[in-house]
Design a protein around this motif. Structure first.
Motif, PDB file in Angstrom:
ATOM      1  N   THR A 137      34.107   7.116   5.266  1.00 18.12           N
ATOM      2  CA  THR A 137      33.103   6.342   4.539  1.00 18.12           C
ATOM      3  C   THR A 137      32.473   5.305   5.462  1.00 18.12           C
ATOM      4  OG1 THR A 137      34.785   4.791   3.758  1.00 18.12           O
ATOM      5  CG2 THR A 137      34.230   6.640   2.312  1.00 18.12           C
ATOM      6  N   VAL A 138      31.159   5.119   5.296  1.00 19.49           N
ATOM      7  CA  VAL A 138      30.412   4.140   6.074  1.00 19.49           C
ATOM      8  C   VAL A 138      29.400   3.473   5.150  1.00 19.49           C
ATOM      9  CG1 VAL A 138      30.651   5.393   8.265  1.00 19.49           C
ATOM     10  CG2 VAL A 138      28.688   5.870   6.771  1.00 19.49           C
ATOM     11  N   ASP A 139      28.769   2.430   5.635  1.00 15.93           N
ATOM     12  CA  ASP A 139      27.702   1.768   4.883  1.00 15.93           C
ATOM     13  C   ASP A 139      26.390   2.030   5.612  1.00 15.93           C
ATOM     14  OD1 ASP A 139      25.982   0.218   3.446  1.00 15.93           O
ATOM     15  OD2 ASP A 139      27.052  -1.680   3.743  1.00 15.93           O
ATOM     16  N   PHE A 140      25.612   3.000   5.109  1.00 15.12           N
ATOM     17  CA  PHE A 140      24.383   3.412   5.792  1.00 15.12           C
ATOM     18  C   PHE A 140      23.324   2.306   5.832  1.00 15.12           C
ATOM     19  CE2 PHE A 140      26.073   7.670   4.700  1.00 15.12           C
ATOM     20  CZ  PHE A 140      26.063   8.224   5.986  1.00 15.12           C
ATOM     21  N   SER A 141      23.466   1.286   4.984  1.00 15.68           N
ATOM     22  CA  SER A 141      22.502   0.185   5.050  1.00 15.68           C
ATOM     23  C   SER A 141      22.658  -0.601   6.347  1.00 15.68           C
ATOM     24  CB  SER A 141      22.667  -0.741   3.839  1.00 15.68           C
ATOM     25  OG  SER A 141      23.927  -1.391   3.869  1.00 15.68           O
ATOM     26  N   GLU A 142      23.843  -0.501   6.955  1.00 15.62           N
ATOM     27  CA  GLU A 142      24.065  -1.085   8.277  1.00 15.62           C
ATOM     28  C   GLU A 142      23.696  -0.033   9.318  1.00 15.62           C
ATOM     29  OE1 GLU A 142      24.963  -4.171   8.801  1.00 15.62           O
ATOM     30  OE2 GLU A 142      25.304  -4.696   6.706  1.00 15.62           O
ATOM     31  N   ALA A 144      22.167   0.248  12.259  1.00 20.19           N
ATOM     32  CA  ALA A 144      22.459   0.153  13.692  1.00 20.19           C
ATOM     33  C   ALA A 144      23.924   0.451  13.974  1.00 20.19           C
ATOM     34  CB  ALA A 144      22.081  -1.232  14.209  1.00 20.19           C
ATOM     35  N   ALA A 145      24.810  -0.134  13.175  1.00 18.35           N
ATOM     36  CA  ALA A 145      26.243   0.077  13.368  1.00 18.35           C
ATOM     37  C   ALA A 145      26.636   1.526  13.081  1.00 18.35           C
ATOM     38  CB  ALA A 145      27.026  -0.875  12.470  1.00 18.35           C
ATOM     39  N   VAL A 146      26.036   2.118  12.038  1.00 14.63           N
ATOM     40  CA  VAL A 146      26.348   3.500  11.677  1.00 14.63           C
ATOM     41  C   VAL A 146      25.883   4.468  12.760  1.00 14.63           C
ATOM     42  CG1 VAL A 146      25.815   5.380  10.073  1.00 14.63           C
ATOM     43  CG2 VAL A 146      26.407   3.126   9.187  1.00 14.63           C
ATOM     44  N   SER A 147      24.668   4.292  13.268  1.00 11.82           N
ATOM     45  CA  SER A 147      24.163   5.190  14.310  1.00 11.82           C
ATOM     46  C   SER A 147      25.025   5.097  15.563  1.00 11.82           C
ATOM     47  CB  SER A 147      22.704   4.875  14.639  1.00 11.82           C
ATOM     48  OG  SER A 147      22.571   3.564  15.155  1.00 11.82           O
ATOM     49  N   GLU A 148      25.448   3.899  15.911  1.00 13.38           N
ATOM     50  CA  GLU A 148      26.314   3.727  17.076  1.00 13.38           C
ATOM     51  C   GLU A 148      27.658   4.417  16.854  1.00 13.38           C
ATOM     52  OE1 GLU A 148      28.377   0.104  19.698  1.00 13.38           O
ATOM     53  OE2 GLU A 148      26.820  -0.333  18.207  1.00 13.38           O
ATOM     54  N   HIS A 149      28.189   4.297  15.652  1.00 14.55           N
ATOM     55  CA  HIS A 149      29.478   4.908  15.327  1.00 14.55           C
ATOM     56  C   HIS A 149      29.387   6.437  15.362  1.00 14.55           C
ATOM     57  CE1 HIS A 149      33.387   5.461  13.488  1.00 14.55           C
ATOM     58  NE2 HIS A 149      32.844   6.184  12.522  1.00 14.55           N
ATOM     59  N   ILE A 150      28.337   6.999  14.767  1.00 14.76           N
ATOM     60  CA  ILE A 150      28.192   8.458  14.735  1.00 14.76           C
ATOM     61  C   ILE A 150      27.931   9.005  16.132  1.00 14.76           C
ATOM     62  CG2 ILE A 150      26.741  10.351  13.885  1.00 14.76           C
ATOM     63  CD1 ILE A 150      26.489   8.808  11.255  1.00 14.76           C
ATOM     64  N   ASN A 151      27.098   8.321  16.900  1.00 15.87           N
ATOM     65  CA  ASN A 151      26.852   8.763  18.271  1.00 15.87           C
ATOM     66  C   ASN A 151      28.124   8.738  19.109  1.00 15.87           C
ATOM     67  OD1 ASN A 151      24.112   9.390  18.100  1.00 15.87           O
ATOM     68  ND2 ASN A 151      23.481   7.271  18.464  1.00 15.87           N
ATOM     69  N   SER A 152      28.973   7.753  18.870  1.00 19.41           N
ATOM     70  CA  SER A 152      30.256   7.680  19.570  1.00 19.41           C
ATOM     71  C   SER A 152      31.150   8.846  19.175  1.00 19.41           C
ATOM     72  CB  SER A 152      30.941   6.350  19.241  1.00 19.41           C
ATOM     73  OG  SER A 152      32.208   6.273  19.854  1.00 19.41           O
ATOM     74  N   TRP A 153      31.142   9.199  17.867  1.00 18.49           N
ATOM     75  CA  TRP A 153      31.919  10.350  17.398  1.00 18.49           C
ATOM     76  C   TRP A 153      31.449  11.623  18.089  1.00 18.49           C
ATOM     77  CZ3 TRP A 153      31.027  15.035  15.074  1.00 18.49           C
ATOM     78  CH2 TRP A 153      32.116  15.673  14.462  1.00 18.49           C
ATOM     79  N   SER A 167      19.543   7.713  15.613  1.00 20.64           N
ATOM     80  CA  SER A 167      19.157   6.325  15.872  1.00 20.64           C
ATOM     81  C   SER A 167      19.217   5.544  14.567  1.00 20.64           C
ATOM     82  CB  SER A 167      17.742   6.260  16.450  1.00 20.64           C
ATOM     83  OG  SER A 167      16.785   6.638  15.466  1.00 20.64           O
ATOM     84  N   ALA A 168      19.122   4.246  14.670  1.00 19.86           N
ATOM     85  CA  ALA A 168      19.162   3.385  13.483  1.00 19.86           C
ATOM     86  C   ALA A 168      18.041   3.726  12.516  1.00 19.86           C
ATOM     87  CB  ALA A 168      19.084   1.919  13.905  1.00 19.86           C
ATOM     88  N   ASP A 169      16.916   4.206  13.035  1.00 19.89           N
ATOM     89  CA  ASP A 169      15.770   4.548  12.186  1.00 19.89           C
ATOM     90  C   ASP A 169      16.049   5.745  11.280  1.00 19.89           C
ATOM     91  OD1 ASP A 169      14.346   2.502  13.353  1.00 19.89           O
ATOM     92  OD2 ASP A 169      13.370   3.799  14.837  1.00 19.89           O
ATOM     93  N   ASP A 170      17.109   6.507  11.592  1.00 21.45           N
ATOM     94  CA  ASP A 170      17.435   7.686  10.787  1.00 21.45           C
ATOM     95  C   ASP A 170      18.134   7.330   9.479  1.00 21.45           C
ATOM     96  OD1 ASP A 170      16.419   9.596  12.583  1.00 21.45           O
ATOM     97  OD2 ASP A 170      18.236   9.474  13.802  1.00 21.45           O
TER      98      ASP A 170
END
Length: 412
Positions: A137-142, A144-153, A167-170
């Motif tokens: 689970t993540v908070d997609f409203s965040e 920038a943090a979510v895109s960084e986390h998924i890219n790291s995964w 990217s955060a824009d997604d």
């Protein structure tokens, strides 16, 4: 050789406003149709994508789809003649057939869910069983943090070869779920090229211009055939070369038109049944091979491509993905917002990641008594499992890795 394929599907909430026994893949027609759509959109560029990655990601969506949303996916992938849900067993068996010790195929799937939204427990359980998906689970409203986390995964599951997939824009507060499918493949040629035989060579592009590239060379026993489409459209006769990886379950098939024939003249004849014809009719014989070292990488938004292939409903607010959510949630408001794939293919002498050779000797075209495959002009390729027919990667090389005159590898 290193191959990578990634396919995330981002779903948005509308604003209310055993290998020998594995079955044959039935999605070859879908793979070829998809290639032709990318060809139309791609101009004169290299193409690389993973049909199996697309198939698996759409399979994950199919688990949560109903009504016309479900039927469009089944129709496009070629599952209409299968019993309902039989395709999930097929996909599971195909992926299991790739798990052998002689090469590395890593298929990983993950679900990133919006915290606070209740999802169907049966849907999540089936994702874990059929696709071995991780759930987080993540908070997609965040964003920038979510895109960084998924890219790291993504980087962690592709040996750090795929970066910045999203990217955060997604993302926004409307995003409720993201499905990610990552594939990593590493294999060594059964017959490796000797690095000391690699040297600079001219590669002629379809527009007639030439670039300098590193050309690998060897003679040996390979599967080879010459085919004709029966017309002059593809320039008459063209060559098909199949090169095996260690273990012989996996292979790369290269399709090469005559030197004076543009690849664009050959591409229209490529059909699913032709892939099978090539595989069944190449014969083992001695062949002399000139193959460029090359690396192709591509990131594509596949939404338009899938719509052209008949998968339309899931991208609209009429989508029915209600099987994903709990009964207390409004699954009717879920729809697919974006489809992205990024893939990378690297071919070297050893076939393995990081192979290189600095020693070079002069190579010349010689008169030989056996076939010569001179890939010094654009060609089509597929990476496939020879037992199941599943296509891990498909694409074309219009321009290989270019060697500049000031490059250390450039041989004057």
């Amino acid at each position: 050789m290193l191959l990578l394929g990634l396919l995330p599907l981002m779903l948005l909430r509308g604003c209310g406003c055993q290998a020998a026994d594995a079955p044959l893949d039935v999605t070859a027609e879908f793979s070829v149709r998809m290639y032709h759509q990318l060809q139309i959109l791609g101009g004169e560029e290299n193409i690389i994508f993973s049909p199996l990655g697309v198939e698996l990601a759409l399979g994950m969506v199919e688990l949560g789809a109903r009504g016309s949303s479900l039927e469009e996916i089944r129709q496009a992938l070629g599952y209409s003649n299968l019993r309902q849900d039989e395709e999930f067993s097929l996909m599971s068996n195909l992926t299991r057939a790739l798990s052998v010790d002689t090469y590395v195929v890593r298929l990983v799937n993950s679900l990133f869910l919006q915290t606070g939204v209740r999802f169907n427990k049966d849907f999540l359980q089936l994702m874990k069983i059929l696709f071995r998906a991780e759930v987080e689970t993540v908070d997609f409203s965040e964003s920038a943090a979510v895109s960084e986390h998924i890219n790291s995964w993504v980087e962690n599951h592709t040996e750090s070869k795929i970066h910045n997939l999203v990217s955060a824009d997604d993302f926004s507060s409307a995003t409720k779920i993201m499905l990610v499918n990552a594939m990593y493949f590493r294999g060594s040629w059964k017959n490796q090229f000797r690095p000391e035989n690699t040297r600079t060579f001219s590669f002629t592009k379809d527009d007639g211009s030439e670039v300098q590239t590193l050309m690998m060379y060897q003679q040996g026993e390979f599967y080879y055939g010459e085919f004709s489409d029966g017309t002059t459209e593809a320039g008459g006769v063209y060559q098909v070369l199949e090169m095996l990886y260690e273990g012989e379950d996996m292979s790369m098939m290269i399709v090469l038109p005559r030197q004076e024939v543009p690849l664009a003249s050959l591409e229209p004849i490529i059909k699913a049944q032709l892939l099978e014809e090539w595989a069944n009719n190449v014969k083992r014989q001695k062949v002399e091979i000139y193959l460029p070292r090359f690396k192709v990488e591509q990131k594509m938004d596949l939404k338009e491509t899938l719509q052209q292939l008949g998968i339309k409903n899931i991208f609209t607010k009429d989508a029915d993905l209600s099987a994903m959510t709990a009964e207390t949630e409004d699954g009717q408001n879920l729809f697919i917002g974006k489809v992205v794939q990024k893939a990378c293919l690297e071919v070297t002498e050893e076939g393995a990641e990081g192979a290189a050779g600095s020693g070079m000797i002069a190579l010349t075209r010689t008169l030989v008594l056996y076939p010569q495959v001179m890939a010094d002009h654009p060609f089509f390729f597929i990476i496939r499992n020879r037992k199941t027919g599943s296509i891990l990667f498909m694409g074309r090389v219009m321009t290989p890795e270019v060697i500049e005159p000031f490059d250390d590898n450039f041989d004057m």
